[in-house]
Structures are given as structure tokens and as C-alpha cells.
Design an enzyme around this catalytic site. Sequence first.
Site, PDB file in Angstrom:
ATOM      1  N   ASP A 136       7.204   5.421  -7.118  1.00  0.00           N
ATOM      2  CA  ASP A 136       6.668   6.364  -8.109  1.00  0.00           C
ATOM      3  C   ASP A 136       5.413   7.077  -7.597  1.00  0.00           C
ATOM      4  OD1 ASP A 136       4.740   4.367  -8.218  1.00  0.00           O
ATOM      5  OD2 ASP A 136       4.943   3.972 -10.371  1.00  0.00           O
ATOM      6  N   HIS A 138       2.648   5.562  -6.338  1.00  0.00           N
ATOM      7  CA  HIS A 138       1.365   4.859  -6.504  1.00  0.00           C
ATOM      8  C   HIS A 138       0.811   4.378  -5.170  1.00  0.00           C
ATOM      9  CE1 HIS A 138       3.718   0.841  -7.157  1.00  0.00           C
ATOM     10  NE2 HIS A 138       3.257   0.850  -5.926  1.00  0.00           N
ATOM     11  N   GLU A 143      -1.016   3.238 -10.911  1.00  0.00           N
ATOM     12  CA  GLU A 143       0.224   3.803 -11.426  1.00  0.00           C
ATOM     13  C   GLU A 143      -0.018   5.229 -11.930  1.00  0.00           C
ATOM     14  OE1 GLU A 143       2.715   2.367 -10.643  1.00  0.00           O
ATOM     15  OE2 GLU A 143       2.916   0.282 -11.275  1.00  0.00           O
TER      16      GLU A 143
HETATM   17  C1  F6R Z   1       0.642  -3.569  -2.213  1.00  0.00           C
HETATM   18  C2  F6R Z   1       0.408  -2.248  -2.768  1.00  0.00           C
HETATM   19  C3  F6R Z   1       1.520  -1.386  -3.242  1.00  0.00           C
HETATM   20  C4  F6R Z   1       2.649  -1.252  -2.217  1.00  0.00           C
HETATM   21  C5  F6R Z   1       3.762  -0.362  -2.767  1.00  0.00           C
HETATM   22  C6  F6R Z   1       4.928  -0.289  -1.810  1.00  0.00           C
HETATM   23  O1  F6R Z   1      -0.575  -4.183  -1.841  1.00  0.00           O
HETATM   24  O2  F6R Z   1      -0.714  -1.880  -2.872  1.00  0.00           O
HETATM   25  O3  F6R Z   1       1.029  -0.118  -3.559  1.00  0.00           O
HETATM   26  O4  F6R Z   1       2.131  -0.701  -1.044  1.00  0.00           O
HETATM   27  O5  F6R Z   1       4.190  -0.835  -4.001  1.00  0.00           O
HETATM   28  O6  F6R Z   1       5.512  -1.549  -1.696  1.00  0.00           O
HETATM   29  P1  F6R Z   1       6.607  -1.842  -0.584  1.00  0.00           P
HETATM   30  O7  F6R Z   1       5.919  -1.738   0.718  1.00  0.00           O
HETATM   31  O8  F6R Z   1       7.058  -3.246  -0.870  1.00  0.00           O
HETATM   32  O9  F6R Z   1       7.669  -0.821  -0.763  1.00  0.00           O
END
Ligand code: F6R
Length: 260
Positions: A136, A138, A143
Site C-alpha cells: 500500500d 507504506h 500507513e
Molecule cells: C518492516 C517495515 C515495513 C516493511 C514492508 C514491506 O520493518 O518497516 O514497512 O518494510 O511492510 O514488507 P516486506 O519486505 O515483507 O514485503
Amino acid sequence: MEVVVQKDYEQVSKAAAQIVADVLNARPNAVLGMATGSTPLGLYQELVRRHNAGELDFSRVTTFNLDEYVGLPVHHPQSYDYFMHENFFKHVNIPAQNINIPSGTTSNYRAFCAWYEKRIGECGGIDLQILGVGSDGHIAFNEPTSSMSSRTRLKTLARQTIDDNARFFEKREDVPIYAITMGVGTILDARRIILLASGKGKAWAVAQTVEGPVTSMVTASALQMHQDAKVIVDHDAAAELKMRDYYEFIYEMKPSAPAV
Ligand code: F6R
């Protein structure tokens, strides 16, 4: 913002590891901002490999993690504290007292968040912040609609993020609903930022981050306001970038660009 398109996840991880190595070679006591999730795993593996090969020393490094689930104690297998120790910290030589991870079990979240911000400042600020991006858009757990000047605080996860992260838990209902997270403003204070993304599931978020409007609906787009942010993506994650040819041209021409 600089966009680097790499062939695949392995090349993304290696390019990111080279940047971390460059930072540590220039500043052995650097402060690193750490991310969890699937994306940085390859980067951490490559850093561990270089450490084991005697190429990288972390003995003077300080780290600050981006976020932690509320309610998960440090030994919980899905806590970010556990993730970091299993996948990185226990394989390198960062002194335990230099490792900072938000607490998911503090009895006073407001005070803890204020302390975390203060601690980052006392350590001289973050030299290099490592980021993934949510589907999304973030960064950390900022968020959609998070303030672009937000600081470390408690945040309610979006349904999309709960769905995305359910793959790590036995049941969707086990995914925590709240997290403690650095704010967008906290992240933007880092001197350098690298955002990594891999796979088709990130193509929309990457395109919005790089080429969309700066909007709190996609908090990663805040990186457009940063003076030293690099987005490193593989071919799949680059699939929706309209200016991809231009980014590849810049990268190709970089060796012959005038020194700045
Ligand atoms: C984790 C974090 C999140 C992840 C994001 C992507 O510390 O800050 O923003 O970077 O949700 O997650 P993955 O890499 O599992 O797709």
C-alpha cells in the site's frame, strides 16, 4: 530521488550491501536504521557473508529498528526483535547495548516513543536508513494518511498490511493490529535513505513512490522530498515505472558524469 533497476532480488540485495559497506568504510561508527520483513533478508545475508569474510566490522555500529508489533514479547518468533536477532544481529559483532528496537510491550508507549526519538538524536542521528515498502506504499508502519511529519508513535495497521503479513502467522487473527513505528518525519531526518523492493506485488507502490504525487496516501512518496534517497528495485518491481528508460540511462551514464 535516484532509481536503480537491477535484474533480480539477488542483485538488489548486493547493491544495497555495497552501499552499507561504503557507509561503514567511511564511518565505522555509523548509525544504521534497520528494517524487517522479507525484503531486507538478502541484504542481511550478504552483510553477514562479508562480515564472515573479514570484510565488514560492526563493532562500533549503532542500530535503530523502524518498528515493532505491539503486544509481542521479544522472544515471540514473529516479533521484529526476534527477527533481527535471528537474521542479522546474532551473526555479526554489533555490541548488544548499541542495538535499539522499539518495545512492543512497554507499559507507557508515549514515554517510550519520546525516549526512542531522543535516543536517536543522542547517537547523532541515522546515517543510513534501510527501508522496504508495503504493497500500500507504506514505509515502516506509516500507513496511508500518516502525517508526513510524524514521529515515533503507536499506529493502527491497515487491513491490507494485516493481510500481507498474515503469511508469517498461523492465522490472520494472530496478526497484531497495532505497532510502534518511527514516523515519516523520523525517517526523513536520516542522512541517507535506501528503499528496496522486489517482485510484482510492489510494482504499484514503487511507481507511486517515485512518480506519483507526494501524498500521505503513499507515505513512501515522502522520499521525493529527501536529498539523498535511492530506490533499488528489480525488474518486476520496476514494471509500472513510466520513466524506467531514463533511470537506466542515468545509471549507465553515471561513470562518465562530472565529479560533484
Ligand atoms: C518492516 C517495515 C515495513 C516493511 C514492508 C514491506 O520493518 O518497516 O514497512 O518494510 O511492510 O514488507 P516486506 O519486505 O515483507 O514485503
